[in-house]
Design an enzyme around this catalytic site. Structure first.
Site: not given
Ligand code: S3P
Length: 444
Positions: A29, A97, A172, A325
């Site tokens: 971020r 992701g 999420s 996590d």
């Molecule tokens: C994250 C959110 C989580 C987490 C990922 C990092 C983030 O995923 O599992 O490692 O930085 O916003 P989700 O929001 O899809 O659960």
């Protein structure tokens, strides 16, 4: 990449005082918001892992001047909300992701076309969860037929996105953040209603960049987060705390091995991230938070863990998103507690870097533990890890590699973990630190 294996010798007592690398979520971020702010943002404690570096490179490819990282220092010359340039080639998000889903929100609001791609693991992960709200906002964004990457985004041209009131179908932070970041480029108000609290680093950091985000609790679990489109971000300094999700492996290590006494310094203690501390405390762990203070809007503390006998528990569902996590290593802890541990309400684990329910159940069974996967969690009956010479597959998932390393503490014979280069995505100094505090792990 060549196959990197960890050879984990059984046993060990965990002692010392260490610092783990910067928080991955905050590092991503810091680059994203620094790049679209006005002025120069400086970052200290940036995570020099492959995931956050993928984000850094993507913004360089969109014309943002970024110096570093050098010992965690990064300097970002922000180009403002409208200053990004079309990248010449698809942007490669590697294993991340977070990078792909959050950047989809920013890129959906640009007036150029682009494509986001990822590695073998990321290419299997669900992306409709972000393309659906973005389309509702008027974005032109496509996934593959299966709803997975690549993401193809066609620029908005002269139109702009439209604010929405979006009810998240799952807890999420990535989806919430994607919607909010697209909301910066949208007309009117954009709101995301989350069914349970998820990490709030995007909201905190936007407010820190002078962009007002309003969060309002709705009942015990839900929160509605809103912002107005069309404002601007002002550059600032960001001090990234150590990642509690990396510290988690060491907290767990000290919690399960007799005689351990470990301090991990300067760990991020954001209330939306501390589920691991609460769950381990419920299991009987001896964890003290020392020297608590705040850095740049995020709480931090030194985490002091001393060995204490642990018992199995039913993990409260309200803690699941706050420890999302940490379950690979929590499963390892459960395997050496006394009695049974039951996790429910954690179906999101099936769509992380790997299917963390199936992969961890297989891995624990391979070392001789009774671990039964369920559709939304796991039932683990603690026991002795009796297996001889187990060989574990990481399935392209850094947290499986590291969690199964910690399993070595209560093993009776060597554990070999296959395909561990992925640890560099979030924790490049893991092997150095785990050997420093008292385990014996060779990289071959
Ligand atoms: C994250 C959110 C989580 C987490 C990922 C990092 C983030 O995923 O599992 O490692 O930085 O916003 P989700 O929001 O899809 O659960």
């Amino acid at each position: 990449m060549s196959n990197v294996k960890f050879k984990v010798q059984p046993g060990g007592t965990i002692k010392g005082r260490i610092r783990v690398p910067g928080d991955k979520s905050i590092s991503h971020r810091s680059i994203m918001l620094g790049a679209i702010a006005e002025g120069t943002t400086t970052v200290t404690g940036f995570l020099e892992g492959d995931d956050s570096l993928a984000t850094l490179r993507a913004f360089q490819e969109m014309g943002v001047s970024i110096d570093g990282p050098e010992e965690g220092n990064v300097i970002i010359k922000g180009v403002g909300l409208k200053g990004l340039k079309q990248p010449k080639a698809p942007l490669d998000m590697g294993n991340s992701g977070t990078a792909m889903r959050l950047m989809a929100g920013i890129l959906a609001g640009q007036n150029f076309n682009c494509e986001l791609i990822g590695d073998a693991s990321l290419s299997k992960r669900p992306m409709k969860r972000v393309t659906e709200p973005l389309r509702l906002m008027g974005a032109n964004i496509e996934t593959s037929e299966n709803g997975t990457p690549p993401l193809k985004i066609t620029g908005t041209g002269e139109r702009s996105l439209q604010g929405i009131d979006y009810i998240l179908p799952m807890a999420s932070a990535q989806v919430k953040s994607c919607v909010l970041l697209a909301g910066l480029y949208a007309k009117g108000t954009t709101c995301a209603l989350e069914p349970a609290p998820t990490r709030d680093h995007t909201e905190r950091m936007l407010n820190g960049f002078g962009y007002s985000v309003v969060s309002e609790k709705q009942g015990a679990q839900k929160t509605k987060v809103c912002l107005q489109g069309g404002g601007g971000l002002t550059a600032r300094h960001i001090d990234v705390p150590s990642d509690i999700s990396s510290a988690a492996f060491f907290i767990a290590a000290a919690a399960v091995s007799k005689g351990s006494d470990l301090v991990i310094e300067h760990v991020g203690m954001n209330p939306t991230r501390v589920g691991i501390i609460d769950i381990l405390t419920l299991m009987g762990a001896d964890i003290q938070l020392e020297n608590a203070h705040e850095v740049g809007g995020e709480p931090v503390a030194d985490v002091h863990v001393r060995y204490a006998p642990l018992k199995g528990i039913q993990i409260p569902e309200k803690l699941v998103a706050l420890a999302i996590d940490e379950f690979p290593v929590l499963f390892v802890v459960a395997a050496s507690a006394e009695g049974q541990t039951i996790l429910t309400g954690a179906e999101e684990l099936r769509v992380k870097e790997s299917d963390r329910i199936q992969v961890m159940a297989d891995a624990l069974q391979a070392v001789g533990i009774d671990a039964q996967p369920t559709p939304d969690g796991m039932i683990i009956n603690a026991g002795k890890q009796t297996a001889q010479q187990s060989e574990i597959q990481s399935h392209h998932d850094h947290r499986i590699s590291m969690a199964m390393t910690i399993a070595g503490l209560n093993a009776t014979s060597e554990i070999v973990i296959d395909d561990c280069a992925n640890v560099n995505t979030s924790f490049p100094t893991f092997i150095k630190l785990i050997n420093q505090v008292g385990m014996k792990v060779d990289v071959v």
